[in-house]
Write a protein that holds these residues in place. Sequence first.
Motif, short mmCIF file in Angstrom:
data_model
loop_
_atom_site.label_atom_id
_atom_site.label_comp_id
_atom_site.label_asym_id
_atom_site.label_seq_id
_atom_site.Cartn_x
_atom_site.Cartn_y
_atom_site.Cartn_z
N GLU A 46 -10.39 2.69 2.01
CA GLU A 46 -10.82 3.83 2.82
C GLU A 46 -9.62 4.67 3.24
O GLU A 46 -9.68 5.90 3.25
N THR A 47 -8.53 4.02 3.59
CA THR A 47 -7.31 4.76 3.95
C THR A 47 -6.88 5.63 2.78
O THR A 47 -6.56 6.81 2.95
N LEU A 48 -6.90 5.08 1.57
CA LEU A 48 -6.52 5.84 0.39
C LEU A 48 -7.42 7.06 0.21
O LEU A 48 -6.94 8.16 -0.07
N PHE B 60 0.82 -1.21 0.00
CA PHE B 60 0.00 0.00 0.00
C PHE B 60 0.86 1.26 0.00
O PHE B 60 0.69 2.14 -0.84
N TRP B 61 1.80 1.36 0.95
CA TRP B 61 2.58 2.59 1.06
C TRP B 61 3.55 2.77 -0.10
O TRP B 61 3.82 3.89 -0.52
N ALA B 62 4.04 1.67 -0.66
CA ALA B 62 4.86 1.77 -1.87
C ALA B 62 3.99 2.32 -3.01
O ALA B 62 4.42 3.19 -3.77
N GLY B 63 2.76 1.83 -3.10
CA GLY B 63 1.84 2.34 -4.11
C GLY B 63 1.54 3.82 -3.93
O GLY B 63 1.52 4.59 -4.90
N VAL B 64 1.32 4.23 -2.70
CA VAL B 64 1.06 5.65 -2.42
C VAL B 64 2.25 6.50 -2.85
O VAL B 64 2.08 7.57 -3.45
N GLU C 18 -5.15 15.90 -4.28
CA GLU C 18 -6.59 16.00 -4.06
C GLU C 18 -7.27 16.08 -5.43
O GLU C 18 -7.61 17.14 -5.93
N ASP C 19 -7.40 14.91 -6.01
CA ASP C 19 -7.98 14.75 -7.34
C ASP C 19 -9.07 13.69 -7.22
O ASP C 19 -8.78 12.49 -7.23
N PRO C 20 -10.33 14.11 -7.08
CA PRO C 20 -11.41 13.16 -6.82
C PRO C 20 -11.50 12.03 -7.85
O PRO C 20 -11.76 10.88 -7.50
N ASP C 21 -11.27 12.34 -9.13
CA ASP C 21 -11.34 11.30 -10.15
C ASP C 21 -10.23 10.27 -9.97
O ASP C 21 -10.47 9.06 -10.08
N LEU C 22 -9.03 10.73 -9.68
CA LEU C 22 -7.91 9.83 -9.46
C LEU C 22 -8.15 8.98 -8.21
O LEU C 22 -7.94 7.76 -8.23
N ILE C 23 -8.61 9.61 -7.14
CA ILE C 23 -8.86 8.88 -5.90
C ILE C 23 -9.89 7.79 -6.13
O ILE C 23 -9.72 6.65 -5.71
N LEU D 53 -0.77 13.54 1.34
CA LEU D 53 0.09 12.44 0.88
C LEU D 53 -0.15 12.04 -0.57
O LEU D 53 0.71 11.44 -1.18
N ILE D 54 -1.32 12.35 -1.09
CA ILE D 54 -1.58 12.17 -2.51
C ILE D 54 -2.39 13.37 -2.98
O ILE D 54 -3.01 14.06 -2.18
#
Length: 100
Positions: A75-77, A43-47, A88-93, A85-86
């Motif tokens: 949910e964490t993402l 997960f954190w590597a992906g983030v 703020e792009d609703p479509d990407l999220i 940390l990532i």
Amino acid sequence: RLHRAYERMNAGDLAMEKNDVEGAVREYNAARALSPGNAEMAFWAGVSLVQAGQIERAEALLREAYRDTAGDWRETLRRLPTSGLIPEDPDLIERLATLP
């Protein structure tokens, strides 16, 4: 082994701070090899890869983390943009949080 795996994760994070994405990926992969099936590491590597704009590479790691049904990584993402940390792009999220 687990301690060494987290040391490699930390080394990956340091590489990301220096914009060395390939070095970070090597360290993250080494960490995951030391602790196979560790969803937190995937997960954190992906983030980190999302932060670096490496979305397709991040997706594979996030899918791996999402296979862990004990944690609510989706949910964490969704909560990470408020911490910066990532992006703020609703479509990407939504795209990342709903990966199969």
